[in-house]
Design an enzyme around this catalytic site. Sequence first.
Site, PDB file in Angstrom:
ATOM      1  CB  SER A  78      -0.957  -0.048   1.202  1.00 13.34           C
ATOM      2  OG  SER A  78      -2.008   0.885   1.047  1.00 13.34           O
ATOM      3  CG  ASP A 203      -6.708  -4.453  -2.694  1.00 13.54           C
ATOM      4  OD1 ASP A 203      -7.404  -3.764  -1.918  1.00 13.54           O
ATOM      5  OD2 ASP A 203      -5.501  -4.246  -2.888  1.00 13.54           O
ATOM      6  CG  HIS A 232      -5.285  -2.982   0.864  1.00 14.74           C
ATOM      7  ND1 HIS A 232      -4.874  -2.521  -0.367  1.00 14.74           N
ATOM      8  CD2 HIS A 232      -4.749  -2.118   1.778  1.00 14.74           C
ATOM      9  CE1 HIS A 232      -4.143  -1.431  -0.212  1.00 14.74           C
ATOM     10  NE2 HIS A 232      -4.048  -1.164   1.075  1.00 14.74           N
TER      11      HIS A 232
END
Length: 251
Positions: A78, A203, A232
């Site tokens: 991320s 995700d 995610h």
Amino acid sequence: MTERPPLLLLHGVMMSANVWSAVVPLLSDRYDVLAPTAAGHRGGPALTGRASVAVLTDHTERYLDELGLDTVHVAGNSLGGWMAVELARRGRARSVCGLSPAGFWTPGSPDQTRSRSRLRFVRNLTRASAPVMPVAMRSATVRRLSMRDIAAHGDRLTPQAATTAATDLLHCTAGLELLATTESVAPLDPLPCPVTFAWPELDRIFPQQVNGTTAQQLVPGAKHIVLPGTGHVPMIDDPALCARVIAESAV
């Protein structure tokens, strides 16, 4: 004895180095693994001034300088995946593995605002449940439901690990400013090093069909793969798969 190459692991927004705890042992025999906590996050260096991806990347560069490392293999999830790209842009990466990297959006557009809203919802839900967190996290069902936006199998975390993740989130001082950033990933072509983007199949924050498409346009030389059965933060769902993908990228 052959010296192990350095591998830098960078976590996502409102998390900490704790999120790599199940991955690090799977890589430590092949790499000198470095897993710092980002500035403005629980356990990381304090920030002065406004938080931004550029500022956090500056802090990470100084961390490498203090260790006397010019370049390292970098893997990030991320926000950490975005920072990995920026380190490559600055000539500090030998290779990059971005696990659902952030930043592949048009600032202010629906693809960013939807992702930001989901992360804010996770933060608000965690804050509301904080008083009962240690007891609630003993339930596998609660762990799975409370983490459904970031993991497909949140119940795979131990109660202690889940509580730690929630505590990290609640005590991140830079989180709201980072969620409100107007930054985005700029085009990177040609590549300064090998880059792999690994997109979790399930995700809910940065779906491949949206953010992966933008990444292909902005970083056309990157390799793209899918991580089956993961959300995610795939290190929660399948640390062994994450370790394998990182090792295959860091060559």
